[in-house]
Motif scaffolding. Structure first.
Motif, PDB file in Angstrom:
ATOM      1  N   ASP A 144      -0.036  -7.290  10.491  1.00 56.72           N
ATOM      2  CA  ASP A 144       1.414  -6.481  11.686  1.00 56.72           C
ATOM      3  C   ASP A 144       0.808  -5.438  12.521  1.00 56.72           C
ATOM      4  OD1 ASP A 144       0.331  -4.525  10.038  1.00 56.72           O
ATOM      5  OD2 ASP A 144       2.424  -3.991   9.087  1.00 56.72           O
ATOM      6  N   GLY A 167       1.508  -5.857   5.413  1.00 58.50           N
ATOM      7  CA  GLY A 167       2.519  -6.553   6.518  1.00 58.50           C
ATOM      8  C   GLY A 167       2.446  -7.306   7.603  1.00 58.50           C
ATOM      9  N   HIS A 218       1.187  -1.506  -0.255  1.00 55.07           N
ATOM     10  CA  HIS A 218       0.051  -0.324   0.151  1.00 55.07           C
ATOM     11  C   HIS A 218       0.539   1.660   0.204  1.00 55.07           C
ATOM     12  CE1 HIS A 218      -0.316  -0.490   4.873  1.00 55.07           C
ATOM     13  NE2 HIS A 218       0.633  -0.240   4.236  1.00 55.07           N
ATOM     14  N   ASP A 266      -3.863  -2.889   7.898  1.00 55.47           N
ATOM     15  CA  ASP A 266      -2.742  -2.934   8.591  1.00 55.47           C
ATOM     16  C   ASP A 266      -2.090  -1.928   9.208  1.00 55.47           C
ATOM     17  OD1 ASP A 266       0.220  -3.667   6.482  1.00 55.47           O
ATOM     18  OD2 ASP A 266       0.358  -1.762   7.710  1.00 55.47           O
ATOM     19  N   VAL A 267      -0.422  -2.615   9.987  1.00 56.35           N
ATOM     20  CA  VAL A 267      -0.916  -1.211  11.623  1.00 56.35           C
ATOM     21  C   VAL A 267      -0.733   0.282  10.998  1.00 56.35           C
ATOM     22  CG1 VAL A 267       1.802  -1.759  12.050  1.00 56.35           C
ATOM     23  CG2 VAL A 267       0.020  -1.572  13.816  1.00 56.35           C
ATOM     24  N   HIS A 268      -0.389   0.012   9.516  1.00 52.48           N
ATOM     25  CA  HIS A 268       0.732   1.419   8.854  1.00 52.48           C
ATOM     26  C   HIS A 268      -0.478   1.877   8.367  1.00 52.48           C
ATOM     27  CE1 HIS A 268       4.306  -1.110   9.831  1.00 52.48           C
ATOM     28  NE2 HIS A 268       4.328  -0.246   9.860  1.00 52.48           N
ATOM     29  N   TYR A 321       5.076  -9.241  10.322  1.00 57.44           N
ATOM     30  CA  TYR A 321       7.157  -9.033  10.186  1.00 57.44           C
ATOM     31  C   TYR A 321       7.124 -11.035  11.891  1.00 57.44           C
ATOM     32  CZ  TYR A 321       6.141  -5.661   7.558  1.00 57.44           C
ATOM     33  OH  TYR A 321       5.450  -4.980   6.691  1.00 57.44           O
TER      34      TYR A 321
END
Ligand code: ZL4
Ligand code: CA
Ligand code: ZN
Length: 403
Positions: free
Chosen positions: A289, A326, A159, A195-197, A328
């Motif tokens: 993530d 993401g 993204h 996503d956490v971002h 990880y």
């Protein structure tokens, strides 16, 4: 409004290209494409492939990438190799596009240099980009031609990539390409990003567009000592521009979000979005993530909490594209995307919590060889007033949307 996880069957198609699993961002890099091979091995061992159509492996073409990316950037991605980077002209072009080979004599240089650690020139970069983008395009087309209700590409969901530069481990923005493909057939497309971002690359491209609504849930923290949480954008006040005003929604959250509080936001907000925007297709970026224990993220979602977003959106019976992103802590990521594949086909209640032998079982030692890792309870005050404030901000922005 929708009931969660109804038992109705869906026609599901699934994209997996083993050519992606061997891509290596570098020994210490957080992004590990092998996580997709791990998820796939679980999907296979749980017998879920029998419930899906398998999409044919089909790398994107250069021309397809140019539907979003600019010519110079596409040429750079095509021409650059770790070796070629070291001679002259290509190096400057690469740096301008925020890709590069980190220099061990210059540990984390400032400015553009710092981002070279995020977006290294890796062996097989061009092939990798064509493969994950090809997957998202194939998945989008399976929804466009009506052959599937849900289409999955866990290797997509990149993204952050921009028109002319790489960002945040993302080189080609397969999401923008997939949405453009969906827009050829569907009038309105909803993009949701867990996503956490912040989903900045997708938002930036569609922020003036009223046929695409983008909604990102993310960790937002610009006040941390030293640095902001990447990428530092996505505040509630950013609602889109021009014709696209209020067709961008940002839900910024603090670290430590758990299942209960996440769903206290996700459900009422998505109810309102689905009613007001009434999309003809939904794209869900399932960045893993946001799970508990992620090496970069700071949320506390369980696999079931994360998958609750998938089952909730699935229950609206609108063509649904599921993408990765993401993630990880690779065992958590594989557990999550396998379970979400089961949710897509409606078999999440039937798959055992015991990790089957599939070649990667040793990764699951820390979670007791179970599919579902446990999230330790955290006591202390729940700060529900903060949740209410975030929800109010979002619902206020949604109230501005014409029904
Ligand atoms: C690393 O250890 O916040 C890359 C990246 C490589 C190996 C050794 C090099 C050491 C953490 C991250 C120096 C690394 C310094 N290595 C990296 C502002 C930054 C500039 C670069 O999930 N340094 C940039 C990107 C984020 C920044 C997150 C999320 C993608 C997605 C979708 C992208 N970039 C500071 C960091 C390491 C590394 C260790 C790292 N990079 C963590 N967060 C970032 O949304 C796929
Ligand atoms: Ca997000
Ligand atoms: Zn992320």
């Amino acid at each position: 409004s929708a009931s969660c996880g109804d038992g109705r069957k869906r026609r599901v198609c699934y994209y997996y290209d083993p050519g992606i699993a061997n891509v290596d961002y570098g020994a210490d890099h957080n992004m590990v494409p092998r996580r997709v091979a791990m998820a796939h091995a679980l999907v296979e061992k749980y017998g879920l492939l029998a419930d899906m159509e398998r999409l044919r492996v089909r790398p994107a073409t250069e021309a397809e990438l140019r539907a979003f990316h600019d010519d110079a950037y596409v040429r750079l991605l095509r021409d650059i190799t770790p070796d070629a980077y070291h001679d002259g002209d290509l190096r400057d072009r690469a740096r301008a596009c925020r890709v590069g080979v980190p220099d061990p004599n210059e540990p984390e240089a400032g400015g553009a240099g710092a981002y070279i650690y995020d977006n290294p020139v890796i062996d097989g970069l061009w092939d990798y980009c064509l493969r994950y983008a090809g997957g998202s395009l194939a998945a989008a087309r399976a929804l466009v031609d009506g052959s599937s209700d849900i289409a999955i590409n866990w290797s997509g969901g990149m993204h952050h990539a921009c028109r002319g530069k790489a960002s945040g481990f993302c080189y080609v923005n397969d999401i923008v390409l997939a949405i453009q493909e969906l827009l050829k057939h569907f009038e309105r497309v909803l993009y949701v990003d867990i996503d956490v971002h912040h989903g900045d690359g997708v938002e930036a491209h569609f922020k003036r567009e009223s046929r695409v609504m983008t909604v990102s849930f993310h960790l937002y923290d610009i006040d941390r000592r030293g640095d902001k949480f990447f990428p530092g954008t996505g505040k509630a006040e950013d609602v889109g521009e021009g014709d696209g005003k209020y067709y961008t929604l940002n839900v910024p959250m603090k670290a430590g979000m758990d299942d209960e509080r996440y769903q206290q936001l996700f459900r009422p907000i998505m109810d309102e979005v689905m009613e007001k925007f009434a999309p003809d297709a939904v794209v869900l970026q399932c960045g893993a993530d946001s799970l508990y224990g992620d090496r970069l993220g700071e949320f506390r979602l369980s696999v079931k909490g994360h998958a609750g977003c998938v089952s909730y959106l699935r229950s609206f019976n609108v063509p649904l594209l599921l993408l990765g992103g993401g993630g990880y802590t690779v065992n958590h990521v594989a557990s999550c995307w396998c379970y979400e594949t089961a949710v897509a086909v409606g078999k999440e209640k039937e798959i055992s919590d015991e990790i089957p032998f599939h070649g990667y079982e040793h990764y699951y030692k820390d979670q007791g060889y179970k599919l579902h890792f446990t999230v330790p309870k955290k006591n202390g005050n729940k700060k529900d007033d903060l949740i209410d404030k975030i929800k109010q901000d979002a619902l206020m922005n949604l109230a501005m949307l014409k029904p």
